[in-house]
Write a protein that holds these residues in place. Structure first.
Motif, PDB file in Angstrom:
ATOM      1  N   ALA A  44       0.820  -1.207   0.000  1.00  0.00           N
ATOM      2  CA  ALA A  44       0.000   0.000   0.000  1.00  0.00           C
ATOM      3  C   ALA A  44       0.855   1.259   0.000  1.00  0.00           C
ATOM      4  O   ALA A  44       0.349   2.367   0.147  1.00  0.00           O
ATOM      5  CB  ALA A  44      -0.924   0.014   1.214  1.00  0.00           C
ATOM      6  N   ARG A 105      -4.271   1.187  -3.636  1.00  0.00           N
ATOM      7  CA  ARG A 105      -5.123   1.441  -2.475  1.00  0.00           C
ATOM      8  C   ARG A 105      -6.556   1.370  -2.988  1.00  0.00           C
ATOM      9  O   ARG A 105      -7.183   2.385  -3.284  1.00  0.00           O
ATOM     10  CB  ARG A 105      -4.806   2.801  -1.843  1.00  0.00           C
ATOM     11  N   ASP A 106      -7.033   0.161  -3.129  1.00  0.00           N
ATOM     12  CA  ASP A 106      -8.320  -0.069  -3.787  1.00  0.00           C
ATOM     13  C   ASP A 106      -9.483   0.458  -2.953  1.00  0.00           C
ATOM     14  O   ASP A 106      -9.568   0.205  -1.741  1.00  0.00           O
ATOM     15  CB  ASP A 106      -8.515  -1.562  -4.044  1.00  0.00           C
ATOM     16  N   ARG A 107     -10.353   1.171  -3.612  1.00  0.00           N
ATOM     17  CA  ARG A 107     -11.575   1.692  -3.000  1.00  0.00           C
ATOM     18  C   ARG A 107     -12.611   1.905  -4.105  1.00  0.00           C
ATOM     19  O   ARG A 107     -12.266   2.246  -5.232  1.00  0.00           O
ATOM     20  CB  ARG A 107     -11.331   3.046  -2.327  1.00  0.00           C
ATOM     21  N   THR A 112     -13.160   6.725  -1.823  1.00  0.00           N
ATOM     22  CA  THR A 112     -11.761   7.072  -2.021  1.00  0.00           C
ATOM     23  C   THR A 112     -11.447   8.432  -1.416  1.00  0.00           C
ATOM     24  O   THR A 112     -12.139   9.423  -1.685  1.00  0.00           O
ATOM     25  CB  THR A 112     -11.420   7.109  -3.527  1.00  0.00           C
ATOM     26  N   GLU A 116      -5.569   9.001  -0.774  1.00  0.00           N
ATOM     27  CA  GLU A 116      -5.423   7.763  -1.532  1.00  0.00           C
ATOM     28  C   GLU A 116      -5.315   8.048  -3.028  1.00  0.00           C
ATOM     29  O   GLU A 116      -4.484   7.457  -3.719  1.00  0.00           O
ATOM     30  CB  GLU A 116      -6.615   6.837  -1.243  1.00  0.00           C
ATOM     31  N   VAL A 120      -1.726   7.200  -5.198  1.00  0.00           N
ATOM     32  CA  VAL A 120      -1.703   6.228  -6.295  1.00  0.00           C
ATOM     33  C   VAL A 120      -1.357   6.903  -7.621  1.00  0.00           C
ATOM     34  O   VAL A 120      -0.555   6.389  -8.409  1.00  0.00           O
ATOM     35  CB  VAL A 120      -3.045   5.472  -6.373  1.00  0.00           C
ATOM     36  N   GLN A 168     -11.288  -0.072  -8.461  1.00  0.00           N
ATOM     37  CA  GLN A 168      -9.924   0.404  -8.677  1.00  0.00           C
ATOM     38  C   GLN A 168      -9.917   1.660  -9.561  1.00  0.00           C
ATOM     39  O   GLN A 168      -9.121   1.789 -10.478  1.00  0.00           O
ATOM     40  CB  GLN A 168      -9.069  -0.684  -9.341  1.00  0.00           C
ATOM     41  N   THR A 170      -8.990   4.778  -9.024  1.00  0.00           N
ATOM     42  CA  THR A 170      -7.759   5.570  -8.998  1.00  0.00           C
ATOM     43  C   THR A 170      -6.655   4.873  -9.771  1.00  0.00           C
ATOM     44  O   THR A 170      -5.969   5.482 -10.598  1.00  0.00           O
ATOM     45  CB  THR A 170      -7.319   5.813  -7.548  1.00  0.00           C
ATOM     46  N   TYR A 171      -6.480   3.602  -9.509  1.00  0.00           N
ATOM     47  CA  TYR A 171      -5.464   2.804 -10.208  1.00  0.00           C
ATOM     48  C   TYR A 171      -5.754   2.763 -11.706  1.00  0.00           C
ATOM     49  O   TYR A 171      -4.851   2.916 -12.539  1.00  0.00           O
ATOM     50  CB  TYR A 171      -5.464   1.401  -9.610  1.00  0.00           C
TER      51      TYR A 171
END
Length: 302
Positions: A44, A105-107, A112, A116, A120, A168, A170-171
Motif C-alpha cells: 500500500a 489502495r483499492d476503494r 476514495t 489515496e 496512487v 480500482q 484511482t489505479y
C-alpha cells in the motif's frame, strides 16, 4: 550471462519484488547490466527498506551478472534524475528504462480519499513520467552529440487502465494515463532513436492479492499462468535492439498469451454543415452506437 541484451544497461523501477524483480532477473539473464530500483514499501506504499533491491542485486551477481541497487522514490524529480545519472556513472551509459514501480489502495470511488487518490496517481503516473523525462533528456543529449543509442522505454499499464476495473478507479485512471503518456513519448522521442511501448501484465503479485486472489492462485501442478516471470521475456525483447521497429504499442501478457491492444481510434461519424440541435443529438449518437462494436465492460462489472 549472454543473450539478446548483451552489453546493454537497464534501469528497472520497483524491481525488488513481483514483476519488477522478475524483469530485473530476466534482463540480467539476457546480458544487461541492471540498476535495480526499489523504495522497499509495503503493497500500500507504506515504509521504506533497502532490503528488496539489495536482495535482487545479490541474486543477479550470484548468477554471474552485474547489478547495483537504488532506493530512490521515482516520483521525486531529483531522485529520478539521480537514478539516471547513477546508471551512466556506474556502467557508462543507459539503454533501457523499464517503468514498473507502483502500489494500490483499492476503494470504490465514493469511498476514495484525497490522500489515496494523490498517492496512487503520484507513484504510477508521476513515477513513470519522472524517470522517462530524465532518461529521454539523456538520450536526446547523446543523439545531438552524435552518439545515438538504440534506446528503449517499457512502461507498465494494466487491463485496469485499458478496460477499467470496478473498485480500482484511482489505479485505473493512473494506468490509463500511462497508456496515453506512452503514445506521446513514442512520437516525441522517436527522433532520438528511442522507442516507447507499454505492457499490460496479468500476474500474481502483491497488487493482485486482494480482489483477484482466487484467479491468481498458483496451480498445484502444470503451467503457472500467473507467475510474474511469464511477462519478463516480452519486456526483455521490447528492451532489445531487435524491437526497434515497434513503438507506441501496448502489449497485454498473461501466461503464454500475448495480445496487442487496440486502443482508442476514430469510429463512425455523423456530421452536419451546421451546429447540432440538442434534440437531434440523441438519435444521431444512438445510430453511431448501433454501427460500433460494444465496448468491453470493466473488470468486475456485474
Amino acid at each position: 550471462m549472454t543473450g539478446i541484451l548483451e552489453g546493454r544497461v537497464a534501469i528497472v523501477t520497483g524491481a525488488g519484488r513481483g514483476l519488477g524483480r522478475a524483469h530485473a532477473l530476466e534482463l540480467a539473464r539476457q546480458g544487461a547490466r541492471v540498476v535495480v530500483n526499489d523504495l522497499g514499501t509495503s503493497g500500500a506504499g507504506a515504509g521504506t527498506s533497502a532490503g528488496p533491491a539489495e536482495e535482487v542485486v545479490a541474486e543477479i551477481r550470484a548468477a554471474g551478472g552485474e547489478a547495483v541497487a537504488n532506493g530512490a522514490d521515482v516520483a521525486d524529480f531529483a531522485a529520478a534524475e539521480a537514478l539516471v545519472h547513477q546508471a551512466v556513472a556506474t556502467f557508462g551509459a543507459l539503454d533501457v528504462l523499464v517503468n514498473n514501480a507502483g502500489f494500490v489502495r483499492d476503494r470504490m470511488l465514493v469511498n476514495t480519499s484525497e490522500e489515496e487518490w494523490d498517492a496512487v496517481i503520484r507513484v504510477h503516473l508521476k513515477g513513470h513520467f519522472a524517470p522517462l523525462r530524465f532518461a529521454g533528456a539523456y538520450w536526446r543529449q547523446e543523439a545531438k552529440a552524435g552518439r545515438p543509442r538504440a534506446a528503449r522505454i517499457v512502461n507498465t499499464s494494466s487491463g485496469a487502465g485499458l478496460q477499467g476495473s470496478v473498485g480500482q478507479g484511482t489505479y485505473s485512471a493512473a494506468k490509463a494515463g500511462i497508456a496515453g503518456l506512452t503514445l506521446v513519448a513514442a512520437e516525441e522521442l522517436a527522433p532520438y532513436g528511442v522507442t516507447v511501448n507499454a505492457i499490460a501484465p496479468s500476474a500474481r503479485t502483491r497488487m493482485t492479492e486482494g480482489p483477484f486472489a482466487a484467479t491468481m492462485a498458483a496451480p498445484a501442478e502444470g503451467f503457472d499462468r500467473m507467475d510474474p516471470a511469464n511477462v519478463s521475456p516480452v519486456v526483455a525483447w521490447l528492451a532489445s535492439e531487435d524491437s526497434g521497429d515497434v513503438t507506441g504499442r501496448v502489449v497485454e501478457i498473461e501466461g503464454g498469451r500475448i495480445c496487442l491492444e487496440d486502443g482508442w481510434r476514430h469510429g463512425p461519424v455523423a456530421e452536419l454543415d451546421t451546429r447540432w440541435n440538442a434534440a437531434d443529438v440523441g438519435p444521431a449518437v444512438r445510430d453511431l452506437i448501433k454501427a460500433s462494436p460494444a465496448p468491453e465492460r470493466p473488470y468486475g462489472a456485474r
